[in-house]
Design a protein around this motif. Structure first.
Motif, PDB file in Angstrom:
ATOM      1  N   LEU A   3     -29.916  15.846 -30.991  1.00  0.00           N
ATOM      2  CA  LEU A   3     -28.896  15.415 -30.036  1.00  0.00           C
ATOM      3  C   LEU A   3     -28.419  14.015 -30.372  1.00  0.00           C
ATOM      4  N   ASN A   7     -25.588  12.453 -25.811  1.00  0.00           N
ATOM      5  CA  ASN A   7     -26.085  13.717 -25.271  1.00  0.00           C
ATOM      6  C   ASN A   7     -27.541  13.605 -24.831  1.00  0.00           C
ATOM      7  N   LEU A  10     -27.238  12.012 -21.478  1.00  0.00           N
ATOM      8  CA  LEU A  10     -26.749  12.988 -20.502  1.00  0.00           C
ATOM      9  C   LEU A  10     -27.883  13.900 -20.056  1.00  0.00           C
ATOM     10  N   ARG A  11     -28.667  14.385 -20.991  1.00  0.00           N
ATOM     11  CA  ARG A  11     -29.795  15.259 -20.650  1.00  0.00           C
ATOM     12  C   ARG A  11     -30.809  14.519 -19.771  1.00  0.00           C
ATOM     13  N   VAL A  68     -27.333  21.170 -22.541  1.00  0.00           N
ATOM     14  CA  VAL A  68     -27.178  19.999 -23.411  1.00  0.00           C
ATOM     15  C   VAL A  68     -28.151  20.093 -24.573  1.00  0.00           C
ATOM     16  N   LEU A  74     -21.699  19.229 -24.382  1.00  0.00           N
ATOM     17  CA  LEU A  74     -21.661  18.004 -25.181  1.00  0.00           C
ATOM     18  C   LEU A  74     -20.934  16.902 -24.443  1.00  0.00           C
ATOM     19  N   ARG A  75     -21.423  15.700 -24.606  1.00  0.00           N
ATOM     20  CA  ARG A  75     -20.714  14.523 -24.102  1.00  0.00           C
ATOM     21  C   ARG A  75     -19.873  13.997 -25.268  1.00  0.00           C
ATOM     22  N   THR A  76     -18.590  13.810 -24.994  1.00  0.00           N
ATOM     23  CA  THR A  76     -17.724  13.323 -26.075  1.00  0.00           C
ATOM     24  C   THR A  76     -17.249  11.914 -25.791  1.00  0.00           C
TER      25      THR A  76
END
Length: 76
Positions: A3, A7, A10-11, A68, A74-76
């Motif tokens: 990751l 990400n 975020l997780r 995630v 996904l975090r962009t």
């Protein structure tokens, strides 16, 4: 799959939020018991109604965290 830092964060955030919600529910449940014991059953029931959706939201957040981890979110 490794990751990215965003990400991973975020997780972690999703898992932390789910845990916070779980323990808030536990604390609120204890408060509802105390309200009931104090003769305030209607207030206790209102509180229980308010927290009744917590487990579903906890599960949803845990599912997002797994999404995630699996790379589906996904975090962009």
């Amino acid at each position: 799959m490794t990751l990215t830092k965003p990400n991973q964060q975020l997780r972690r955030d999703l898992k932390e939020t789910a845990a916070l919600l779980k323990w808030s529910g536990v604390d609120l449940m204890k408060m509802a018991v105390r309200l009931s014991e104090a003769g305030l059953e209607s207030d206790a029931m209102e509180l229980l109604t308010s927290i009744s959706g917590f487990p579903d939201v906890e599960d949803k957040l845990a599912g997002y965290a797994e999404g995630v981890k699996a790379g589906r979110i996904l975090r962009t």
